[in-house]
Design a protein around this motif. Sequence first.
Motif, short mmCIF file in Angstrom:
data_model
loop_
_atom_site.label_atom_id
_atom_site.label_comp_id
_atom_site.label_asym_id
_atom_site.label_seq_id
_atom_site.Cartn_x
_atom_site.Cartn_y
_atom_site.Cartn_z
N CYS A 64 0.86 -1.19 0.00
CA CYS A 64 0.00 0.00 0.00
C CYS A 64 0.89 1.23 0.00
O CYS A 64 2.09 1.13 0.28
N PRO A 65 0.33 2.41 -0.30
CA PRO A 65 1.14 3.62 -0.21
C PRO A 65 1.67 3.79 1.22
O PRO A 65 0.92 3.66 2.18
N GLY A 66 2.95 4.02 1.35
CA GLY A 66 3.58 4.23 2.66
C GLY A 66 4.25 3.01 3.23
O GLY A 66 5.14 3.13 4.07
N ILE A 67 3.84 1.82 2.81
CA ILE A 67 4.48 0.59 3.29
C ILE A 67 5.07 -0.15 2.10
O ILE A 67 4.35 -0.56 1.20
N LYS A 68 6.38 -0.29 2.12
CA LYS A 68 7.09 -0.94 1.01
C LYS A 68 7.57 -2.34 1.34
O LYS A 68 7.76 -3.16 0.46
N GLU A 69 7.81 -2.60 2.64
CA GLU A 69 8.39 -3.89 3.05
C GLU A 69 7.38 -4.71 3.85
O GLU A 69 6.73 -4.18 4.75
N PRO A 70 7.24 -6.01 3.54
CA PRO A 70 6.38 -6.87 4.35
C PRO A 70 6.98 -7.05 5.74
O PRO A 70 8.18 -6.83 5.94
N GLY A 71 6.17 -7.43 6.69
CA GLY A 71 6.66 -7.66 8.05
C GLY A 71 5.53 -7.60 9.06
O GLY A 71 4.37 -7.82 8.74
N ILE A 72 5.90 -7.27 10.29
CA ILE A 72 4.96 -7.23 11.40
C ILE A 72 4.59 -5.77 11.70
O ILE A 72 5.44 -4.89 11.68
N GLY A 73 3.30 -5.55 11.95
CA GLY A 73 2.82 -4.21 12.26
C GLY A 73 1.68 -4.28 13.26
O GLY A 73 1.30 -5.35 13.73
N GLN A 74 1.12 -3.10 13.56
CA GLN A 74 0.01 -3.00 14.50
C GLN A 74 -1.05 -2.10 13.90
O GLN A 74 -0.74 -1.04 13.35
N ILE A 75 -2.32 -2.52 14.02
CA ILE A 75 -3.43 -1.69 13.57
C ILE A 75 -3.59 -0.56 14.58
O ILE A 75 -3.85 -0.80 15.76
N VAL A 76 -3.40 0.68 14.12
CA VAL A 76 -3.51 1.83 15.02
C VAL A 76 -4.73 2.70 14.70
O VAL A 76 -5.03 3.63 15.44
N GLU A 77 -5.41 2.39 13.59
CA GLU A 77 -6.59 3.16 13.22
C GLU A 77 -7.44 2.34 12.26
O GLU A 77 -6.92 1.57 11.46
N ILE A 78 -8.74 2.49 12.38
CA ILE A 78 -9.67 1.94 11.39
C ILE A 78 -10.43 3.14 10.85
O ILE A 78 -11.13 3.83 11.59
N ARG A 79 -10.22 3.42 9.59
CA ARG A 79 -10.79 4.63 8.98
C ARG A 79 -11.88 4.23 7.99
O ARG A 79 -11.76 3.23 7.30
N ARG A 80 -12.92 5.05 7.91
CA ARG A 80 -13.98 4.78 6.96
C ARG A 80 -14.31 6.07 6.21
O ARG A 80 -14.07 7.16 6.69
N ASP A 81 -14.84 5.87 5.00
CA ASP A 81 -15.40 6.99 4.25
C ASP A 81 -16.76 6.54 3.74
O ASP A 81 -17.27 5.51 4.17
N SER A 82 -17.32 7.25 2.81
CA SER A 82 -18.68 6.93 2.37
C SER A 82 -18.77 5.64 1.56
O SER A 82 -19.85 5.11 1.38
N THR A 83 -17.64 5.11 1.11
CA THR A 83 -17.70 3.92 0.27
C THR A 83 -16.90 2.72 0.78
O THR A 83 -17.09 1.62 0.28
N ASP A 84 -16.02 2.90 1.75
CA ASP A 84 -15.13 1.79 2.12
C ASP A 84 -14.55 2.00 3.52
O ASP A 84 -14.79 3.01 4.15
N HIS A 85 -13.74 1.04 3.97
CA HIS A 85 -13.01 1.17 5.22
C HIS A 85 -11.59 0.65 5.01
O HIS A 85 -11.34 -0.19 4.15
N PHE A 86 -10.65 1.18 5.79
CA PHE A 86 -9.24 0.86 5.65
C PHE A 86 -8.61 0.74 7.04
O PHE A 86 -9.08 1.34 7.99
#
Length: 92
Positions: free
Chosen positions: A49-71
């Motif tokens: 995704c934009p901003g992440i270039k390398e696979p690995g371990i991470g933490q979900i710090v936000e769940i964002r939504r707009d009128s059509t989707d969530h990320f």
Amino acid sequence: MKLESTCYENHKLVLNKQGTPIAVQIDGIEAFRLYDTVKVTGDCRGYICPGIKEPGIGQIVEIRRDSTDHFYGVKMQNGEFGYMKCSRMRRL
């Protein structure tokens, strides 16, 4: 807690009292929550995704939504950050 429908029939956002998404249910099961540790991988070409270039371990710090989707906003151990879909991560 309150459930909110998404554009995906089998995905629902779990909201706290303030209306902020704190988890996502997929097929009625809480699949991803804020602060979950996840393993992030790329697609067949290595794209994440934009901003992440390398696979690995991470933490979900936000769940964002707009009128059509969530990320999911994921902060990687290497410091990278990006918003991605659940197809790029697996909860550990």
